[in-house]
Write a protein that holds these residues in place. Structure first.
Motif, PDB file in Angstrom:
ATOM      1  N   LYS A 207       0.819  -1.212   0.000  1.00 29.16           N
ATOM      2  CA  LYS A 207       0.000   0.000   0.000  1.00 29.16           C
ATOM      3  C   LYS A 207       0.855   1.265   0.000  1.00 29.16           C
ATOM      4  CE  LYS A 207      -3.901  -2.182   0.270  1.00 29.16           C
ATOM      5  NZ  LYS A 207      -4.309  -2.621  -1.050  1.00 29.16           N
ATOM      6  N   TYR A 208       2.151   1.084   0.233  1.00 26.02           N
ATOM      7  CA  TYR A 208       3.081   2.214   0.320  1.00 26.02           C
ATOM      8  C   TYR A 208       4.402   1.732  -0.256  1.00 26.02           C
ATOM      9  CZ  TYR A 208       5.100   6.368   2.694  1.00 26.02           C
ATOM     10  OH  TYR A 208       5.706   7.567   3.003  1.00 26.02           O
ATOM     11  N   VAL A 209       4.791   2.279  -1.380  1.00 26.48           N
ATOM     12  CA  VAL A 209       5.990   1.808  -2.070  1.00 26.48           C
ATOM     13  C   VAL A 209       6.984   2.947  -2.265  1.00 26.48           C
ATOM     14  CG1 VAL A 209       4.697   0.001  -3.279  1.00 26.48           C
ATOM     15  CG2 VAL A 209       5.081   2.204  -4.405  1.00 26.48           C
ATOM     16  N   ALA A 210       8.248   2.582  -2.353  1.00 26.88           N
ATOM     17  CA  ALA A 210       9.296   3.532  -2.743  1.00 26.88           C
ATOM     18  C   ALA A 210       9.751   3.109  -4.123  1.00 26.88           C
ATOM     19  CB  ALA A 210      10.458   3.505  -1.758  1.00 26.88           C
ATOM     20  N   ALA A 211       9.882   4.087  -5.009  1.00 26.28           N
ATOM     21  CA  ALA A 211      10.319   3.797  -6.375  1.00 26.28           C
ATOM     22  C   ALA A 211      11.175   4.962  -6.856  1.00 26.28           C
ATOM     23  CB  ALA A 211       9.110   3.560  -7.277  1.00 26.28           C
ATOM     24  N   TYR A 212      11.191   5.218  -8.141  1.00 30.38           N
ATOM     25  CA  TYR A 212      12.017   6.293  -8.706  1.00 30.38           C
ATOM     26  C   TYR A 212      11.397   6.712 -10.026  1.00 30.38           C
ATOM     27  CZ  TYR A 212      13.672   2.487 -11.624  1.00 30.38           C
ATOM     28  OH  TYR A 212      13.722   1.430 -12.494  1.00 30.38           O
ATOM     29  N   LEU A 213      11.725   7.907 -10.461  1.00 31.69           N
ATOM     30  CA  LEU A 213      11.324   8.370 -11.792  1.00 31.69           C
ATOM     31  C   LEU A 213      12.453   8.013 -12.747  1.00 31.69           C
ATOM     32  CD1 LEU A 213       9.854  11.888 -10.917  1.00 31.69           C
ATOM     33  CD2 LEU A 213       8.585   9.808 -11.496  1.00 31.69           C
ATOM     34  N   PRO A 214      12.189   7.162 -13.737  1.00 30.29           N
ATOM     35  CA  PRO A 214      13.269   6.725 -14.619  1.00 30.29           C
ATOM     36  C   PRO A 214      13.703   7.815 -15.586  1.00 30.29           C
ATOM     37  CG  PRO A 214      11.185   5.861 -15.390  1.00 30.29           C
ATOM     38  CD  PRO A 214      10.910   6.558 -14.081  1.00 30.29           C
ATOM     39  N   ASN A 215      14.997   7.829 -15.877  1.00 24.66           N
ATOM     40  CA  ASN A 215      15.478   8.713 -16.943  1.00 24.66           C
ATOM     41  C   ASN A 215      15.300   7.971 -18.266  1.00 24.66           C
ATOM     42  OD1 ASN A 215      17.871   7.184 -17.600  1.00 24.66           O
ATOM     43  ND2 ASN A 215      18.852   8.029 -15.793  1.00 24.66           N
ATOM     44  N   PRO A 216      15.515   8.618 -19.410  1.00 25.99           N
ATOM     45  CA  PRO A 216      15.242   7.971 -20.699  1.00 25.99           C
ATOM     46  C   PRO A 216      16.036   6.694 -20.969  1.00 25.99           C
ATOM     47  CG  PRO A 216      15.422  10.343 -20.986  1.00 25.99           C
ATOM     48  CD  PRO A 216      15.836  10.047 -19.567  1.00 25.99           C
ATOM     49  N   ASP A 217      17.180   6.494 -20.312  1.00 23.61           N
ATOM     50  CA  ASP A 217      17.970   5.281 -20.528  1.00 23.61           C
ATOM     51  C   ASP A 217      17.560   4.125 -19.618  1.00 23.61           C
ATOM     52  OD1 ASP A 217      19.474   6.512 -22.476  1.00 23.61           O
ATOM     53  OD2 ASP A 217      21.112   7.050 -21.125  1.00 23.61           O
ATOM     54  N   GLU A 218      16.632   4.364 -18.705  1.00 25.01           N
ATOM     55  CA  GLU A 218      16.250   3.323 -17.753  1.00 25.01           C
ATOM     56  C   GLU A 218      14.941   2.664 -18.175  1.00 25.01           C
ATOM     57  OE1 GLU A 218      18.066   4.585 -13.509  1.00 25.01           O
ATOM     58  OE2 GLU A 218      16.427   5.861 -14.208  1.00 25.01           O
TER      59      GLU A 218
END
Length: 196
Positions: free
Chosen positions: A49-60
């Motif tokens: 219900k609560y996650v940690a993630a990231y905003l990908p850059n164009p190469d990811e």
């Protein structure tokens, strides 16, 4: 001898970046669909219900459709902001607002929470250059995620998102490198066996 491992990792990262850059748009689109499917399944399986993630850059690998899915399901999403001291602050992302942060990495806009905000999440999704079968993760060389994972007293499941060819038998590891519990690839979710 002491320079060999960092040089090897630098060379591997350069090769991996180049491989990602030469992928065709249809390969990227197909991979994105599969990443979304598998990340959704993983989130549901863990009832996160609560996650940690990231905003990908164009190469990811593009995990943005999964982030959008999480927002529509009311799942709280923490996104990182790089600090000058090598730590990560966190923002509860709204899926809409972002700026270009340090090193040209996309970062969410919002109320900045400190590094310990990560301790509340049910699932952590991290970027990686490569991951091996023991769970050793090779990042992009700045150490933010290794420091974050190393500072947690208890941590939820941690999965790295990589393309199929980036899940390998062995990556070079250093003392400060932290393993992950699994990898999400276009082919599926792979549970790994971290050696502690």
């Amino acid at each position: 001898m002491s320079d060999e491992l960092p040089n090897l990792k630098r060379a591997m990262r350069a090769e991996l970046r180049e491989r990602r850059r030469i992928m065709t748009s249809s390969e990227v689109e197909n991979a994105t669909e599969q990443f979304t499917l598998h990340l959704t399944h993983l989130t549901e399986r863990l009832a996160a219900k609560y996650v940690a993630a990231y905003l990908p850059n164009p190469d990811e690998p593009n995990i943005r459709p999964w982030l959008d899915w999480a927002h529509t399901r009311g799942i709280r999403v923490l996104l990182p902001i790089s600090r000058d001291d090598g730590l990560l602050d966190w923002v509860v992302g709204d899926g809409e607002s972002e700026v270009q942060g340090q090193f040209g990495v996309p970062e969410a806009v919002g109320e900045v929470l400190g590094p310990i905000a990560i301790n509340e999440v049910d699932l952590i999704i991290v970027p990686a250059a490569s991951v091996d079968r023991t769970g050793m993760r090779m990042g992009w060389g700045r150490g933010y995620y290794d420091r974050m994972l190393g500072s947690m007293e208890q941590r939820p499941p941690v999965y790295a998102v990589v393309f199929d060819s980036e899940l390998v038998d062995e990556v070079p590891g250093e003392v400060h490198d932290r393993p992950v519990d699994g990898a999400v690839t276009p082919s599926g979710i792979v549970e790994l066996q971290p050696s502690t």
